[in-house]
Scaffold this motif. Structure first.
Motif, mmCIF file in Angstrom:
data_model
loop_
_atom_site.group_PDB
_atom_site.id
_atom_site.type_symbol
_atom_site.label_atom_id
_atom_site.label_comp_id
_atom_site.label_asym_id
_atom_site.label_seq_id
_atom_site.Cartn_x
_atom_site.Cartn_y
_atom_site.Cartn_z
ATOM 1 N N PHE A 166 0.876 -1.343 0.029
ATOM 2 C CA PHE A 166 0.017 -0.093 -0.011
ATOM 3 C C PHE A 166 0.717 1.116 -0.064
ATOM 4 N N PRO A 167 1.497 1.470 -1.347
ATOM 5 C CA PRO A 167 2.489 2.732 -1.254
ATOM 6 C C PRO A 167 1.636 3.856 -1.081
ATOM 7 N N SER A 168 2.273 4.924 -0.116
ATOM 8 C CA SER A 168 1.619 6.320 -0.203
ATOM 9 C C SER A 168 2.187 7.156 -1.428
ATOM 10 N N CYS A 169 3.151 6.942 -2.006
ATOM 11 C CA CYS A 169 3.946 7.819 -2.811
ATOM 12 C C CYS A 169 4.634 6.944 -4.006
ATOM 13 N N VAL A 170 4.288 7.020 -5.320
ATOM 14 C CA VAL A 170 5.107 6.318 -6.400
ATOM 15 C C VAL A 170 5.742 7.283 -7.165
ATOM 16 N N GLY A 171 7.011 6.631 -7.550
ATOM 17 C CA GLY A 171 7.891 7.828 -8.209
ATOM 18 C C GLY A 171 7.887 7.086 -9.910
ATOM 19 N N VAL A 172 7.921 8.031 -10.683
ATOM 20 C CA VAL A 172 7.974 7.553 -12.169
ATOM 21 C C VAL A 172 8.828 8.269 -12.955
ATOM 22 N N ALA A 173 9.957 7.243 -13.198
ATOM 23 C CA ALA A 173 11.045 7.822 -14.077
ATOM 24 C C ALA A 173 10.892 7.583 -15.562
ATOM 25 N N THR A 174 10.616 8.672 -16.363
ATOM 26 C CA THR A 174 10.013 8.261 -17.522
ATOM 27 C C THR A 174 10.132 9.741 -18.440
ATOM 28 N N SER A 175 9.690 9.647 -19.812
ATOM 29 C CA SER A 175 9.521 10.788 -20.562
ATOM 30 C C SER A 175 8.210 11.568 -19.931
ATOM 31 N N PRO A 176 8.322 13.116 -19.707
ATOM 32 C CA PRO A 176 6.927 13.621 -19.165
ATOM 33 C C PRO A 176 5.923 13.606 -20.413
ATOM 34 N N LEU A 185 -0.358 7.368 -15.332
ATOM 35 C CA LEU A 185 -1.350 8.238 -14.472
ATOM 36 C C LEU A 185 -2.632 7.903 -14.404
ATOM 37 N N SER A 186 -3.246 7.608 -15.684
ATOM 38 C CA SER A 186 -4.411 6.976 -15.747
ATOM 39 C C SER A 186 -4.926 5.635 -15.026
ATOM 40 N N VAL A 187 -3.841 4.746 -14.812
ATOM 41 C CA VAL A 187 -4.075 3.440 -14.221
ATOM 42 C C VAL A 187 -4.057 3.794 -12.660
ATOM 43 N N ILE A 188 -3.158 4.496 -12.161
ATOM 44 C CA ILE A 188 -3.246 5.059 -10.819
ATOM 45 C C ILE A 188 -4.175 5.878 -10.360
ATOM 46 N N GLY A 189 -4.862 6.935 -11.028
ATOM 47 C CA GLY A 189 -5.771 7.473 -10.998
ATOM 48 C C GLY A 189 -7.164 6.520 -10.663
ATOM 49 N N ARG A 190 -7.108 5.511 -11.532
ATOM 50 C CA ARG A 190 -8.194 4.760 -11.558
ATOM 51 C C ARG A 190 -8.234 3.762 -10.113
ATOM 52 N N ARG A 191 -7.237 3.149 -10.166
ATOM 53 C CA ARG A 191 -7.157 2.393 -9.123
ATOM 54 C C ARG A 191 -6.963 2.882 -7.732
ATOM 55 N N ALA A 192 -6.000 3.767 -7.676
ATOM 56 C CA ALA A 192 -5.436 4.182 -6.485
ATOM 57 C C ALA A 192 -5.351 5.748 -6.393
ATOM 58 N N PRO A 193 -6.515 6.547 -6.271
ATOM 59 C CA PRO A 193 -6.323 7.862 -6.495
ATOM 60 C C PRO A 193 -5.745 8.638 -5.380
ATOM 61 N N TRP A 194 -5.745 7.984 -3.939
ATOM 62 C CA TRP A 194 -5.003 8.569 -3.052
ATOM 63 C C TRP A 194 -3.605 8.634 -2.951
ATOM 64 N N VAL A 195 -2.960 7.857 -3.980
ATOM 65 C CA VAL A 195 -1.628 7.720 -3.852
ATOM 66 C C VAL A 195 -0.815 8.912 -4.681
ATOM 67 N N ARG A 196 0.085 9.515 -4.016
ATOM 68 C CA ARG A 196 0.778 10.624 -4.654
ATOM 69 C C ARG A 196 1.799 10.168 -5.836
ATOM 70 N N VAL A 197 1.951 10.959 -6.878
ATOM 71 C CA VAL A 197 2.819 10.317 -7.804
ATOM 72 C C VAL A 197 3.878 11.555 -8.165
ATOM 73 N N ILE A 198 5.169 11.120 -8.074
ATOM 74 C CA ILE A 198 6.095 12.200 -8.372
ATOM 75 C C ILE A 198 6.687 11.560 -9.668
ATOM 76 N N VAL A 199 7.060 12.499 -10.638
ATOM 77 C CA VAL A 199 7.415 12.211 -11.846
ATOM 78 C C VAL A 199 8.682 12.872 -12.021
ATOM 79 N N SER A 200 9.747 11.936 -12.306
ATOM 80 C CA SER A 200 11.047 12.546 -12.597
ATOM 81 C C SER A 200 11.269 12.425 -14.071
ATOM 82 N N ALA A 201 11.067 13.441 -14.693
ATOM 83 C CA ALA A 201 11.307 13.445 -15.962
ATOM 84 C C ALA A 201 12.531 13.415 -16.755
#
Lengths: 435, 84
Positions: A166-176, A185-201
């Motif tokens: 049950f992560p609180s925050c997910v980091g994503v390393a990818t092209s912005p 973002l679509s999958v996380i928004g649908r499944r677990a919208p309480w999760v914070r996402v931090i993108v490293s572009a």
């Protein structure tokens, strides 16, 4: 360059088509007419002729003596059983090589034929070098890095860290701007919208992409903000995905402070990133699904927990009640015998008391008898019995002294069995002592 | 019971993560089911557990995806502000 322009470059009389005829004529005469060439002229002419007549060609053969110069240019020889040709690959093209080919490796080279004028050597200027079969050289580079990482134990299954449930925050390393981040973002928004996402572009392809991807992963891990990192890239050719096969990315994943999910869009092949990652997902969407739980699943968990809580509490109450019932039962069973016992005890007690009371009464009665005897002895009746009589005046007053008896006084004399009426006729005193 | 230090009866702060809440819930349920605590403690555990369930459900219900971009190790900005 056009054909005509090329032909113009040949010195007059030097046209090859005439060669056969001139050979049959007078050689001396003919020779005297020929122009004299310098090596430079010759090599230049050869170079231009070769370059114009071949264009781009594929040449296949075994690689020998592959050397990467300090300038970045690569030199090698391609050969078959009977012949060989010298090859050069200039820095810009050589930089795109995933790895240096092994000695004796069969390759295909795409390039153009030319002459190195300074030496007069014929050589192939190679722009693309491929191992035999699709992705041969990529495969080679992959295997080399894989072997190295494996020898360091970095591919070991025991190294894999568990992805947090049950992560609180997910980091994503990818092209912005790629499809990968949109999918994630679509999958996380649908499944677990309480999760914070931090993108490293980061760029995910092109020269230097591997270093950028590695840095993106590293900085996410070092931020201390994320519970898990997804290293993602949409689908593409082997070359497109190559950054995820490079050592810097592999090292960044291995050294990342939190678990890393590789999510490179390719179903078939495995990348080095996949091998060192804590979890391999076949696509960015699958990576996101692996990173976060489904809210429906959590709702189910919460419902189950609520039910179990209620059941647990009921159980505790029931346990209490059961023990209470048990106590009451024991009490109920204990009570009758208790009462009987008490009653018996009471009865025994009262009998004893009764006896004691009787004994007391007896004693008192005895004492009473003694007292009565004594009292009888002291009674005036007893005195009367002994012969004494008591003179009683009017009103029953006892007459005790001579003065109480004037002459002629009529009085009553009480004797033991009645009264005697008397009259006083004279009195005389007697001395006290004689009385 | 002597122990009040294991969390029982302590407030359940609003900022606990879902992971912490779910973990604690599991713990509470197990304690209720296995340890057969006395009534007072059972009530305290139940109350705390229900609090976690309620907070977790609220978190699920009102959540909106928050996306940020990491500029450096410590610097963040809302994701999507940058032009391509």
């Amino acid at each position: 360059m056009s054909e005509t322009r090329n032909l113009d470059l040949f010195p007059p009389g030097g046209v090859p088509e005439n060669g056969e005829d001139t050979g049959r004529g007078d050689p001396t005469a003919e020779s005297a007419q020929l122009e004299v060439w310098t090596p430079s002229q010759l090599n230049r002419a050869l170079r231009l002729m070769l370059e114009s007549s071949f264009g781009s060609i594929w040449v296949t053969g075994e690689v020998t003596n592959f050397k990467r110069a300090r300038s970045g240019h690569c030199y090698f020889t391609l050969r078959d059983d009977e012949a060989q040709v010298r090859c050069v690959m200039f820095r810009a093209d050589a930089a795109a090589l995933p790895t240096d080919p092994d000695e004796g490796m069969t390759v295909r080279a795409l390039g153009s034929v030319t002459v190195y004028e300074a030496r007069g050597d014929c050589q192939l200027v190679v722009r693309t070098l491929e191992g035999e079969g699709a992705e041969g050289l990529w495969r080679l580079a992959f295997e080399k890095l894989r072997a190295r990482l494996e020898s360091e134990g970095l591919l070991a299954h025991e190294r894999k860290r568990a992805i947090p449930e049950f992560p609180s925050c997910v980091g994503v390393a990818t092209s912005p701007t790629g499809a990968a981040i949109r999918d994630i973002l679509s999958v996380i928004g649908r499944r677990a919208p309480w999760v914070r996402v931090i993108v490293s572009a980061t760029r995910v392809q092109g020269e230097g992409a591997a270093l950028e991807v590695a840095e993106a992963i590293r900085s996410l891990g070092a931020s201390g903000l994320v519970d898990v990192v997804i290293a993602a890239r949409g689908g593409g050719s082997v070359e497109d995905l190559w950054a995820f096969n490079e050592e810097p990315v592999a090292r960044a994943i291995v050294e990342c402070a939190v678990p890393v999910i590789s999510a490179v869009g390719h179903e078939v092949d495995v990348t080095i990133a996949d091998l060192v990652a804590d979890l391999r997902a076949p696509t960015p969407s699958a990576g996101a699904e692996a990173a976060v739980p489904d809210s429906e699943a959590i709702t189910a968990i919460l419902d189950a927990a609520a039910a179990r809580l209620a059941r647990g509490l009921r159980g505790a109450v029931r346990g209490r009640r059961a023990s209470l019932e048990g106590q009451r039962g024991r009490l109920a069973r204990a009570l009758p015998s208790l009462v009987t016992t008490r009653r018996d005890a009471l009865r025994a007690l009262s009998e004893r008391k009764l006896r004691a009371v009787q004994r007391t009464l007896e004693a008192r009665r005895a004492r009473l008898r003694v007292a009565a005897g004594t009292m009888t002895a002291l009674s005036p009746l007893a005195t009367l019995h002994r012969g004494y009589a008591v003179p009683l005046g009017t009103g029953g007053r006892v007459l005790r002294r001579m003065g109480d008896f004037p002459d002629g006084l009529e009085f009553s004399l009480r004797v033991v069995d009645g009264h005697v009426e008397c009259r006083a006729s004279g009195s005389a005193s007697i001395d006290e002592a004689g009385a | 019971m002597t122990d009040k230090t294991d969390g029982t009866g302590t407030a359940s702060p609003d900022d606990l993560t879902l992971e912490v809440r779910l973990g604690r819930l599991e713990e509470i349920v197990r304690m209720l089911e296995v340890e057969e605590p006395d009534l007072e403690r059972a009530l305290a555990l139940f109350e705390e557990g229900v609090g976690h369930v309620r907070h977790a459900e609220e978190l699920l219900a009102k959540a909106e995806l928050r996306v940020e971009e990491l500029l450096s190790e410590k610097e963040l900005r809302p994701f999507g502000e940058v032009t391509e």
